[in-house]
Design a protein around this motif. Structure first.
Motif, PDB file in Angstrom:
ATOM      1  N   LEU A  97      59.867  70.541  37.921  1.00  0.00           N
ATOM      2  CA  LEU A  97      59.195  69.278  37.624  1.00  0.00           C
ATOM      3  C   LEU A  97      59.935  68.510  36.531  1.00  0.00           C
ATOM      4  O   LEU A  97      60.012  67.275  36.576  1.00  0.00           O
ATOM      5  N   SER A  98      60.485  69.229  35.560  1.00  0.00           N
ATOM      6  CA  SER A  98      61.275  68.570  34.510  1.00  0.00           C
ATOM      7  C   SER A  98      62.513  67.905  35.096  1.00  0.00           C
ATOM      8  O   SER A  98      62.876  66.792  34.699  1.00  0.00           O
ATOM      9  N   ALA A  99      63.170  68.585  36.019  1.00  0.00           N
ATOM     10  CA  ALA A  99      64.350  68.000  36.662  1.00  0.00           C
ATOM     11  C   ALA A  99      63.967  66.753  37.452  1.00  0.00           C
ATOM     12  O   ALA A  99      64.694  65.746  37.433  1.00  0.00           O
ATOM     13  N   GLN A 100      62.828  66.807  38.128  1.00  0.00           N
ATOM     14  CA  GLN A 100      62.354  65.619  38.842  1.00  0.00           C
ATOM     15  C   GLN A 100      62.092  64.474  37.856  1.00  0.00           C
ATOM     16  O   GLN A 100      62.425  63.324  38.135  1.00  0.00           O
ATOM     17  N   ASN A 101      61.493  64.803  36.731  1.00  0.00           N
ATOM     18  CA  ASN A 101      61.199  63.763  35.732  1.00  0.00           C
ATOM     19  C   ASN A 101      62.466  63.143  35.160  1.00  0.00           C
ATOM     20  O   ASN A 101      62.483  61.955  34.829  1.00  0.00           O
ATOM     21  N   ALA A 108      62.003  54.263  35.376  1.00  0.00           N
ATOM     22  CA  ALA A 108      61.026  53.845  34.368  1.00  0.00           C
ATOM     23  C   ALA A 108      61.233  52.372  34.037  1.00  0.00           C
ATOM     24  O   ALA A 108      62.341  51.920  33.801  1.00  0.00           O
ATOM     25  N   GLY A 109      60.161  51.636  34.035  1.00  0.00           N
ATOM     26  CA  GLY A 109      60.237  50.209  33.733  1.00  0.00           C
ATOM     27  C   GLY A 109      60.546  49.355  34.944  1.00  0.00           C
ATOM     28  O   GLY A 109      60.240  48.162  34.953  1.00  0.00           O
ATOM     29  N   GLU A 110      61.167  49.940  35.966  1.00  0.00           N
ATOM     30  CA  GLU A 110      61.481  49.176  37.180  1.00  0.00           C
ATOM     31  C   GLU A 110      60.329  49.243  38.180  1.00  0.00           C
ATOM     32  O   GLU A 110      60.026  48.257  38.840  1.00  0.00           O
ATOM     33  N   TRP A 111      59.758  50.425  38.324  1.00  0.00           N
ATOM     34  CA  TRP A 111      58.699  50.660  39.293  1.00  0.00           C
ATOM     35  C   TRP A 111      57.401  50.970  38.558  1.00  0.00           C
ATOM     36  O   TRP A 111      57.423  51.550  37.468  1.00  0.00           O
ATOM     37  N   PRO A 112      56.273  50.657  39.179  1.00  0.00           N
ATOM     38  CA  PRO A 112      54.995  51.053  38.579  1.00  0.00           C
ATOM     39  C   PRO A 112      54.888  52.588  38.509  1.00  0.00           C
ATOM     40  O   PRO A 112      55.425  53.303  39.360  1.00  0.00           O
ATOM     41  N   GLU A 113      54.208  53.067  37.496  1.00  0.00           N
ATOM     42  CA  GLU A 113      54.082  54.509  37.267  1.00  0.00           C
ATOM     43  C   GLU A 113      53.468  55.219  38.478  1.00  0.00           C
ATOM     44  O   GLU A 113      53.905  56.312  38.849  1.00  0.00           O
ATOM     45  N   VAL A 116      56.102  55.843  41.129  1.00  0.00           N
ATOM     46  CA  VAL A 116      57.020  56.914  40.755  1.00  0.00           C
ATOM     47  C   VAL A 116      56.347  58.272  40.954  1.00  0.00           C
ATOM     48  O   VAL A 116      56.935  59.188  41.543  1.00  0.00           O
ATOM     49  N   ARG A 117      55.115  58.402  40.496  1.00  0.00           N
ATOM     50  CA  ARG A 117      54.388  59.672  40.671  1.00  0.00           C
ATOM     51  C   ARG A 117      54.217  60.021  42.151  1.00  0.00           C
ATOM     52  O   ARG A 117      54.340  61.171  42.543  1.00  0.00           O
ATOM     53  N   GLY A 118      53.907  59.015  42.954  1.00  0.00           N
ATOM     54  CA  GLY A 118      53.764  59.247  44.399  1.00  0.00           C
ATOM     55  C   GLY A 118      55.073  59.731  45.016  1.00  0.00           C
ATOM     56  O   GLY A 118      55.079  60.626  45.868  1.00  0.00           O
ATOM     57  N   CYS A 119      56.179  59.155  44.567  1.00  0.00           N
ATOM     58  CA  CYS A 119      57.490  59.572  45.073  1.00  0.00           C
ATOM     59  C   CYS A 119      57.799  61.013  44.675  1.00  0.00           C
ATOM     60  O   CYS A 119      58.325  61.783  45.483  1.00  0.00           O
ATOM     61  N   LEU A 120      57.475  61.379  43.435  1.00  0.00           N
ATOM     62  CA  LEU A 120      57.737  62.747  42.981  1.00  0.00           C
ATOM     63  C   LEU A 120      56.913  63.752  43.766  1.00  0.00           C
ATOM     64  O   LEU A 120      57.406  64.810  44.155  1.00  0.00           O
ATOM     65  N   ASP A 121      55.646  63.415  44.016  1.00  0.00           N
ATOM     66  CA  ASP A 121      54.785  64.312  44.789  1.00  0.00           C
ATOM     67  C   ASP A 121      55.299  64.452  46.218  1.00  0.00           C
ATOM     68  O   ASP A 121      55.423  65.569  46.744  1.00  0.00           O
TER      69      ASP A 121
END
Length: 170
Positions: A97-101, A108-113, A116-121
């Protein structure tokens, strides 16, 4: 006036507590080994089913993360020392998860949070599915399949705990 300086002192055998050693009586050392050429490293790698599955899972999840975040193949993450064999699943998942982050920080700052979270999941789920498919297709040891399913179960527990924290007490 007489010159008190020493012109040519001879060896002093008992100076400093090293009495008995004659001049020129040096310890013989074996010749030094030549240094290995740069990049030449001796490695011994033992891959158990769990370690292979962990590496495959990490590679697939991070590849899917780059794809979901539209990063392409640029910006590879640094290699970290990992001991996958016998490592707790929670520790492995934490590093994944850290590597994904680290990759997500580029958005960060380009896309809504939430995006980004949806993409990581989605990337974690897709990468795990790909890893399971590869392991099943190659007839991998069931222990490798178990590692991937345990990582997914731990991820589910973390999401459930996070959802419980955000909803607050009932």
């Amino acid at each position: 006036m007489a010159d008190d300086r020493l012109q040519s002192p001879g060896p002093v055998h008992s100076l400093g507590g090293f009495a008995g050693r004659a001049p020129g009586d040096h310890a013989r050392r074996p010749p030094a080994r030549p240094a290995p050429p740069p990049g030449a490293v001796d490695r011994v790698t033992i891959h158990g089913a769990g370690a292979v599955a962990g590496r495959l899972l990490r590679e697939r999840v991070l590849a899917c993360t780059r794809q979901q975040l539209e990063l392409g193949d640029t910006g590879a993450l640094p290699e970290f020392a990992e001991v996958l064999e016998g490592e707790p699943i929670a520790a492995f998942l934490g590093r994944l998860l850290s590597a994904q982050n680290l990759l997500a920080a580029r958005r960060a700052g380009e896309w809504p949070e939430a995006r980004v979270r949806g993409c990581l999941d989605a990337a974690l789920q897709a990468g795990a599915d790909e890893a399971l498919d590869v392991l099943a297709a190659t007839g991998a040891d069931p222990a490798g399949l178990m590692v991937v399913t345990e990582v997914l179960a731990e991820y589910g527990r973390r999401l459930a705990a996070l959802a419980g924290e955000t909803q607050g007490p009932a």
